[in-house]
Design an enzyme around this catalytic site. Structure first.
Site, PDB file in Angstrom:
ATOM      1  N   GLY A  44       0.934  -1.223   0.070  1.00  0.00           N
ATOM      2  CA  GLY A  44       0.188  -0.208   0.026  1.00  0.00           C
ATOM      3  C   GLY A  44       0.768   1.023   0.011  1.00  0.00           C
ATOM      4  CG  ASP A 103      -7.851  -0.116  10.103  1.00  0.00           C
ATOM      5  OD1 ASP A 103      -8.675   0.865  10.752  1.00  0.00           O
ATOM      6  OD2 ASP A 103      -8.129  -1.224   9.743  1.00  0.00           O
ATOM      7  CG  PHE A 153     -12.031  -0.720   3.315  1.00  0.00           C
ATOM      8  CD1 PHE A 153     -11.174  -1.192   4.261  1.00  0.00           C
ATOM      9  CD2 PHE A 153     -11.870  -0.640   1.873  1.00  0.00           C
ATOM     10  CE1 PHE A 153     -10.312  -2.088   3.781  1.00  0.00           C
ATOM     11  CE2 PHE A 153     -10.810  -1.607   1.445  1.00  0.00           C
ATOM     12  CZ  PHE A 153      -9.922  -2.174   2.478  1.00  0.00           C
ATOM     13  CB  VAL A 154      -9.785   5.121   2.461  1.00  0.00           C
ATOM     14  CG1 VAL A 154     -10.639   5.832   3.110  1.00  0.00           C
ATOM     15  CG2 VAL A 154      -8.807   4.639   3.259  1.00  0.00           C
ATOM     16  CG  ASP A 160      -5.836  -3.519  -1.800  1.00  0.00           C
ATOM     17  OD1 ASP A 160      -5.235  -3.145  -0.764  1.00  0.00           O
ATOM     18  OD2 ASP A 160      -6.091  -4.753  -2.058  1.00  0.00           O
ATOM     19  NE  ARG A 166      -2.292  -2.869  -4.519  1.00  0.00           N
ATOM     20  CZ  ARG A 166      -2.157  -3.042  -3.213  1.00  0.00           C
ATOM     21  NH1 ARG A 166      -2.234  -2.074  -2.354  1.00  0.00           N
ATOM     22  NH2 ARG A 166      -2.399  -4.134  -2.811  1.00  0.00           N
TER      23      ARG A 166
HETATM   24  P1  IMP Z   1      -3.983  -2.495  10.675  1.00  0.00           P
HETATM   25  O1  IMP Z   1      -3.000  -3.593  11.295  1.00  0.00           O
HETATM   26  O2  IMP Z   1      -5.530  -2.925  11.089  1.00  0.00           O
HETATM   27  O3  IMP Z   1      -3.662  -1.383  11.214  1.00  0.00           O
HETATM   28  O4  IMP Z   1      -3.938  -2.451   9.317  1.00  0.00           O
HETATM   29  C1  IMP Z   1      -3.092  -2.318   8.482  1.00  0.00           C
HETATM   30  C2  IMP Z   1      -3.087  -2.509   6.951  1.00  0.00           C
HETATM   31  O5  IMP Z   1      -4.411  -2.913   6.426  1.00  0.00           O
HETATM   32  C3  IMP Z   1      -2.638  -1.307   6.385  1.00  0.00           C
HETATM   33  O6  IMP Z   1      -1.521  -1.150   5.920  1.00  0.00           O
HETATM   34  C4  IMP Z   1      -3.579  -1.556   4.853  1.00  0.00           C
HETATM   35  O7  IMP Z   1      -2.791  -2.290   3.886  1.00  0.00           O
HETATM   36  C5  IMP Z   1      -4.838  -2.204   5.489  1.00  0.00           C
HETATM   37  N1  IMP Z   1      -5.945  -1.362   5.334  1.00  0.00           N
HETATM   38  C6  IMP Z   1      -6.427  -0.974   6.720  1.00  0.00           C
HETATM   39  N2  IMP Z   1      -7.353  -0.003   6.633  1.00  0.00           N
HETATM   40  C7  IMP Z   1      -7.554  -0.054   5.047  1.00  0.00           C
HETATM   41  C8  IMP Z   1      -8.509   0.670   4.284  1.00  0.00           C
HETATM   42  O8  IMP Z   1      -9.343   1.456   4.740  1.00  0.00           O
HETATM   43  N3  IMP Z   1      -8.095   0.596   2.777  1.00  0.00           N
HETATM   44  C9  IMP Z   1      -7.143  -0.202   2.418  1.00  0.00           C
HETATM   45  N4  IMP Z   1      -6.414  -0.997   3.244  1.00  0.00           N
HETATM   46  C10 IMP Z   1      -6.612  -0.761   4.533  1.00  0.00           C
END
Ligand code: IMP
Length: 177
Positions: A44, A103, A153-154, A160, A166
């Site tokens: 990402g 996130d 969810f962005v 993606d 992307r």
């Molecule tokens: P976390 O471990 O929940 O903080 O998630 C980390 C990863 O989840 C990020 O690096 C993204 O790749 C993916 N992610 C989390 N939220 C989103 C979103 O809203 N859109 C797309 N990918 C997301």
């Protein structure tokens, strides 16, 4: 599939460009006289990292790391797997970990713990987006944040949905199904 949704703009190209210019200036000031390694978390962050490094005016190095979190697309399970490691030895180096979005913070916390065992001189986190409301684990080193966004969810600008979108030059969002 959800192409109409992708036309909605949460953060425009111009807003992203302007904020990255500010972040680049700040990093240049903070790291003057050093030679930081900017570590992009695949996949990402690659669009953000590509623009960010061109907004930084001091010498720097770039490397990538790739992790996968088991679980559904929208929810981290907390079980993280290292898919591709760094090529750089970061012992004694100033490391800036560059993420697209924080996130829940679960994936990043794993990554940070892993990188800390390699004894970098310093380690901070730089994220384009911060979805604060969803946080379960606070990565204590979050120093540079582009935008704080609501719990949506962005997609776009490197982010993606099922590997699509992307390439959008702005940040949009997906409606809950
Ligand atoms: P976390 O471990 O929940 O903080 O998630 C980390 C990863 O989840 C990020 O690096 C993204 O790749 C993916 N992610 C989390 N939220 C989103 C979103 O809203 N859109 C797309 N990918 C997301």
């Amino acid at each position: 599939m959800i192409l109409n949704d992708a036309k909605k703009v949460l953060i425009s190209r111009e807003q992203i460009e302007q904020r990255i210019a500010e972040m680049g200036r700040q990093i240049s000031d903070d790291y003057r006289g050093r030679n930081p390694v900017l570590v992009g978390v695949l996949r990402g962050s690659f669009v953000f990292l590509a623009d960010l490094i061109r907004a930084v005016s001091i010498p720097l190095e770039v490397d990538f790391i790739s992790v996968a979190s088991y679980g559904s697309q929208k929810n981290s399970s907390g079980v993280v797997r290292l898919l591709q490691d760094l090529n750089t030895n970061i012992k004694g180096r100033d490391v800036i970990l560059v993420e697209d979005i924080v996130d829940t913070g679960i994936t990043l916390s794993y990554l940070i713990d892993n990188l800390k065992t390699r004894n970098p001189a310093s380690l901070v986190l730089c994220a384009l987006l911060d979805k604060k409301e969803r946080r379960q684990k606070e990565p204590g080193i979050l120093k540079y944040v582009g935008f704080t966004i609501p719990d949506k969810f962005v997609i776009g600008y490197g982010l993606d949905h099922a590997q699509q979108y992307r390439n959008l030059p702005y940040v949009s969002w997906v409606e809950e199904e």
